[in-house]
Design an enzyme around this catalytic site. Structure first.
Site, mmCIF file in Angstrom:
data_model
loop_
_atom_site.group_PDB
_atom_site.id
_atom_site.type_symbol
_atom_site.label_atom_id
_atom_site.label_comp_id
_atom_site.label_asym_id
_atom_site.label_seq_id
_atom_site.Cartn_x
_atom_site.Cartn_y
_atom_site.Cartn_z
ATOM 1 N N ASP A 7 -22.625 -40.068 -35.624
ATOM 2 C CA ASP A 7 -22.001 -40.578 -36.846
ATOM 3 C C ASP A 7 -20.494 -40.463 -36.624
ATOM 4 O O ASP A 7 -19.930 -39.382 -36.777
ATOM 5 C CB ASP A 7 -22.441 -39.739 -38.050
ATOM 6 C CG ASP A 7 -21.854 -40.274 -39.351
ATOM 7 O OD1 ASP A 7 -21.713 -41.505 -39.480
ATOM 8 O OD2 ASP A 7 -21.520 -39.455 -40.229
ATOM 9 N N GLU A 68 -23.467 -45.383 -35.319
ATOM 10 C CA GLU A 68 -23.382 -46.176 -36.545
ATOM 11 C C GLU A 68 -22.492 -47.389 -36.318
ATOM 12 O O GLU A 68 -21.395 -47.280 -35.768
ATOM 13 C CB GLU A 68 -22.829 -45.331 -37.695
ATOM 14 C CG GLU A 68 -22.884 -46.070 -39.027
ATOM 15 C CD GLU A 68 -22.334 -45.243 -40.164
ATOM 16 O OE1 GLU A 68 -22.949 -44.204 -40.482
ATOM 17 O OE2 GLU A 68 -21.301 -45.627 -40.736
ATOM 18 N N ASP A 141 -22.265 -35.297 -42.185
ATOM 19 C CA ASP A 141 -22.110 -36.066 -40.940
ATOM 20 C C ASP A 141 -23.170 -35.664 -39.918
ATOM 21 O O ASP A 141 -23.635 -36.491 -39.135
ATOM 22 C CB ASP A 141 -20.723 -35.842 -40.342
ATOM 23 C CG ASP A 141 -19.639 -35.900 -41.396
ATOM 24 O OD1 ASP A 141 -18.962 -36.917 -41.475
ATOM 25 O OD2 ASP A 141 -19.509 -34.916 -42.162
#
EC number: 3.1.21.10
Lengths: 179, 179
Positions: A7, A68, A141
């Site tokens: 992330d 991501e 996260d």
């Protein structure tokens, strides 16, 4: 399949390793955060992220890195840093010949909660349940990195079938083409 | 001062090396473009940009790398790729301990043409004149990279004075603080 989920972020880059195949219980191997100081120079922060990602790749030897997919329309204030951190993660993986997969935030949410508009708490709760953890990973996260890895493991079979179909089609098309 | 200017982009990353000091004629040492195929995977494109930038750093040993500061409000369709390419350039420089300087497009235009809203043709014309070239460097990304390097050489004295003033102020403030 062993997947490192990333992330991306400059201040906190979530990282999580999940092993498993679609349709079977999943196992979390590790989770954490690569942090860089907000007052450091941008170039030095990117070097720190590179070193952090390299350590995770060395230690866990993932077969795939799932990152991501960053969009420019969201969170304008942080999106550039997110894009830059994601570039470093993709670079580290590609340099080693590890395939990089990108998944959008809504694909990840839909994969783990059933809804593309789930909130952070819902994602954290489902990650905790799916990986049979005693508590949601903190910070968010870190949980998001695990969710990315889970999303990849569950989406990969469909993606592979699609890629094979495209490759087959291309093969037949090229065979049919006059030489 | 020898400066490598980088106009970041995934498809074409402009690179140019300029040597000189403010107030003296400047010299272009090299100019070019690092290209990556638009149909390659993003991770592989970032690796190709890394290899290209490394070659330029090896060959020209700049003291500073000047990179265009990317903003998320402009060119939404290409801004993510620009941010990712700039991250790779900054990473390569910082990893070697070479200082990275960021300049906005309007700072660069203002430095070389006198107007922050100058167009590409004007920037190309002034780069050609200032470096005493026989024709504007092509493509525009290459000219923009040279403009970045020129901008840095001309702005650096003022920036250094500012940094020294800030450092002096911080020193005095810390001396005056009760221990």
């Amino acid at each position: 399949m062993r997947v490192l989920g990333v992330d991306p972020g400059l201040t906190r880059c979530g990282v999580g390793v999940v092993e498993g195949v679609a349709g079977r219980p999943l196992a979390m191997l590790a989770v954490g955060v690569v942090r860089t100081p907000a007052d450091a120079e941008l170039g030095h922060r990117l070097v720190a992220i590179e070193q952090g990602i390299e350590e995770w790749l060395d230690r866990h030897r993932p077969e795939v890195v799932a990152v991501e997919r960053v969009f420019s329309q969201h969170n304008v204030s942080t999106v550039m840093g997110t894009a830059q951190a994601s570039a470093v993660a993709m670079l580290c993986a590609a340099r080693r010949g590890i395939p990089v997969a990108l998944h959008t935030p809504s694909e990840v949410k839909a994969a783990v909660t059933g809804s593309g508009r789930a909130d952070k708490a819902q994602v954290g709760a489902m990650v905790t349940r799916l990986l049979r953890l005693s508590a949601p990973p903190k910070p968010a996260d870190a949980a998001d990195a695990l969710a990315l890895a889970i999303c990849h493991i569950w989406r990969a079979p469909a993606q592979n079938r699609l890629q094979q179909a495209v490759a087959q089609h291309a093969l037949h098309a090229s065979k049919g083409r006059p030489s």
